[in-house]
Enzyme design. Structure first.
Site, mmCIF file in Angstrom:
data_model
loop_
_atom_site.group_PDB
_atom_site.id
_atom_site.type_symbol
_atom_site.label_atom_id
_atom_site.label_comp_id
_atom_site.label_asym_id
_atom_site.label_seq_id
_atom_site.Cartn_x
_atom_site.Cartn_y
_atom_site.Cartn_z
ATOM 1 N N ARG A 78 -1.644 8.210 -0.446
ATOM 2 C CA ARG A 78 -1.832 7.964 -1.882
ATOM 3 C C ARG A 78 -2.975 8.792 -2.446
ATOM 4 O O ARG A 78 -2.910 9.257 -3.584
ATOM 5 C CB ARG A 78 -2.067 6.471 -2.109
ATOM 6 C CG ARG A 78 -0.788 5.666 -1.894
ATOM 7 C CD ARG A 78 -0.993 4.205 -2.202
ATOM 8 N NE ARG A 78 0.236 3.437 -2.005
ATOM 9 C CZ ARG A 78 0.477 2.640 -0.966
ATOM 10 N NH1 ARG A 78 -0.422 2.501 -0.024
ATOM 11 N NH2 ARG A 78 1.617 1.998 -0.878
ATOM 12 N N ASP A 135 1.158 -5.669 -1.995
ATOM 13 C CA ASP A 135 0.890 -5.683 -0.551
ATOM 14 C C ASP A 135 0.812 -7.137 -0.085
ATOM 15 O O ASP A 135 1.343 -7.507 0.966
ATOM 16 C CB ASP A 135 -0.453 -5.020 -0.214
ATOM 17 C CG ASP A 135 -0.652 -3.677 -0.867
ATOM 18 O OD1 ASP A 135 -0.312 -3.540 -2.050
ATOM 19 O OD2 ASP A 135 -1.166 -2.784 -0.195
ATOM 20 N N ARG A 152 4.182 -8.633 0.192
ATOM 21 C CA ARG A 152 4.870 -8.197 1.412
ATOM 22 C C ARG A 152 4.318 -8.941 2.629
ATOM 23 O O ARG A 152 5.062 -9.339 3.522
ATOM 24 C CB ARG A 152 4.691 -6.686 1.610
ATOM 25 C CG ARG A 152 5.458 -5.840 0.604
ATOM 26 C CD ARG A 152 5.277 -4.347 0.843
ATOM 27 N NE ARG A 152 6.096 -3.570 -0.080
ATOM 28 C CZ ARG A 152 5.621 -2.594 -0.853
ATOM 29 N NH1 ARG A 152 4.334 -2.288 -0.829
ATOM 30 N NH2 ARG A 152 6.429 -1.933 -1.666
ATOM 31 N N HIS A 185 -5.613 -0.357 -2.142
ATOM 32 C CA HIS A 185 -4.157 -0.481 -2.050
ATOM 33 C C HIS A 185 -3.667 0.702 -1.226
ATOM 34 O O HIS A 185 -3.717 1.837 -1.671
ATOM 35 C CB HIS A 185 -3.517 -0.442 -3.434
ATOM 36 C CG HIS A 185 -2.032 -0.228 -3.422
ATOM 37 N ND1 HIS A 185 -1.164 -1.124 -2.835
ATOM 38 C CD2 HIS A 185 -1.260 0.779 -3.896
ATOM 39 C CE1 HIS A 185 0.069 -0.681 -2.977
ATOM 40 N NE2 HIS A 185 0.043 0.475 -3.613
#
Lengths: 353, 353
Positions: B123, B183, B186, B210
């Site tokens: 990212r 997240d 999940r 993140h």
């Protein structure tokens, strides 16, 4: 394809945190058999299928959702993307497979699989590509869920609903095409936007063939209970048939416009199909313009053909077709559409179930 | 770009059916000013932006939805596709433009615009591409809706939320990054699936950055009120730190897995953002792990940095950060993440607002 199972990092060998997390009540019995476990299978994990699946999930319509597609990786990715939203959704069993056994016991099977309509391609040109596909899809669906309702979305939907009916061997009340449900929504949006009313107050059906030759039932359009055409006559507002026809064409064109602009349509058909799913599975007995076996109605003969008509939908599927009065012209348009479709169907090789 | 206006086939020159369709009540007054007209603008009509927009619509969260994108044709197509569902949705004003003036008066602006994360790309590598974009996006948003809350979804979200804060000049409680909200979902899905419980009974936060170096707050995870680690200790079930770390890695990997399988993620982030929008606009005062200004907390110093922490969200934005007790190790992980991010930020050229 790997089913989504407990991670190997949890459970035996990993972090076993399931042991005795809950104490059972003494002498508990297993759950009573419930008829309310609702399962929908969506065939085709493309833009349309996934928009339908996601809308059904968001609207909390099912206990179990199964996805089927020919491409296992795309399919698994889509399944995981939905499962990852678990913290934001009611608990729903979401699973996927290239194997149709995963659809077993479905209440409703929604078929979206098929080639996407290329900009400029008329819906009827798609059919050859999709017939071969349906011979692989419909028989296993019928085998694994012999009591389900089949909802066909793939285009050209009227012919493919006929094909699905033939290949499944189901009674005709359990085989429905999404038909003009969405065309009618676009029509109602257009009118509602102009009149500054809520689209749900606009009663307006487009019927017949989903696509270029759909028929706008002007004679039965009403807004807040006021029939539009007779309202115009009473107000002495002149209108020409051509103007009405231009509005209808604009509705038909708006589908192609979306396809030309973003490459496909997805959101609206997603809401449309979820809306039909709700009426069917929740036995709402609402009237929707959907593709049903139209033979014998409005002078339609010459063979079995599916066309959209205002049909009452409930848990048994199509409960009946509303006895809407059509003008002679409107009924003739339907018969013309039927003839065109029958010609196409005659050229197809479909083995009867 | 052509706004969707009354069709030229309706109205003057076409079929004018709006005249006197309704009779007003004598001496009616205009509507009382209402504070409840809720408007959300979504910047970026790609897969993520449209999944967010569609979920917000389906959940009936707003009166008005504005879409902005740089590509006018794609944008118009997406707008029409949502509008065509009018018959199936509560009446919502949906409009779109490449011009930011359409976002004026938003309560919440959700920024999804930015380069998609390429499979294998971390990212942090995205950031250079997205900083230039934010300089075009954030200042007009702030100008047209000076009181709005900014919710940043574009990746890498923690750095870009800092960028958005700087470029907007907003107070820090009104600039939030979607952070580890997804997240954590999940993570909760993984645990809930293993334990056969509802994901909403799993209280589990991932915090910090993140992405690859997110921190799972094992010390504060509980299921149905039972703290997991102390439960294991009482049951004398051994576990290794490495096992916990493998579970955390699996959560991080699951995002990349979806991207590898279907090319991008959309549905889960759609639900995540809609969930945050609801807590903010409906003043729910719920705690979410989102990216907030973390400077001064848990020994984080050396500069201004945004990281995900359990934050209470309401109509004013971030009401406060929950005083979760972190282990020394967990706090150190946060400080390490802060240091890494500060290094990246120090290389960026951001003009202060």
């Amino acid at each position: 394809m790997k089913k989504m199972e407990s991670s190997s990092t949890l459970g035996p060998g990993g972090l076993d945190i399931s042991r005795a997390f809950f104490k059972p009540i003494l002498n508990s019995a297993p759950p009573s058999p419930t008829k309310r476990h609702t399962k929908i299978s969506v065939i085709g994990a493309g833009n349309v299928g996934m928009a339908i699946a996601q809308t059904i999930l968001t609207q909390d319509l099912v206990d179990e959702l199964a996805l089927v597609d020919a491409k296992p990786e795309k399919l698994r990715g889509e399944m995981l993307d939905l499962q990852h939203a678990a913290a934001f959704l009611p608990r729903t069993k979401i699973h996927a497979s290239v194997d149709y056994s995963i659809t077993a016991g479905s209440d409703l099977c929604i078929v979206t699989a098929g080639a996407r309509q290329i900009p400029g391609e008329s819906r009827l040109n798609l059919i050859q590509r999709n017939l071969a596909l349906f011979k692989l899809i419909i028989p296993p669906l019928a085998k694994y869920s012999p009591d389900c309702i089949l909802l066909i979305v793939s285009n050209p939907v009227d012919v493919l609903t006929y094909v699905a009916w033939k290949l499944s061997g189901f009674p005709p009340n359990r085989v429905i095409g999404s038909g003009t449900n969405l065309d009618s929504s676009r029509f109602r949006f257009l009118l509602a936007d102009h009149l500054d009313v809520n689209a749900q107050d606009v009663q307006a059906y487009m019927v017949g063939e989903h696509g270029d030759s759909s028929v706008a039932l002007w004679s039965s359009i009403s807004v807040g209970g006021v029939p539009v055409l007779s309202f115009l006559e009473r107000q002495k507002i002149a209108y020409e048939k051509e103007t009405l026809e231009n509005i209808r064409k604009e509705v038909v064109e708006s589908a192609y416009e979306v396809i030309n602009l973003k490459g496909y349509t997805s959101w609206a058909i997603g809401y449309s199909a979820a809306n039909l799913a709700r009426s069917l599975l929740r036995d709402q007995r609402k009237i929707h313009p959907v593709s049903v076996l139209a033979t014998g109605l409005y002078g339609i003969d010459g063979g079995d053909v599916f066309l959209s008509l205002p049909a009452q939908l409930g848990r048994s599927g199509v409960m009946g077709v509303a006895n809407v009065e059509l003008t002679d012209w409107e009924a003739q348009q339907l018969r013309n559409a039927a003839s065109t479709i029958l010609e196409v169907q005659r050229q197809l090789e479909i083995e009867d179930h």
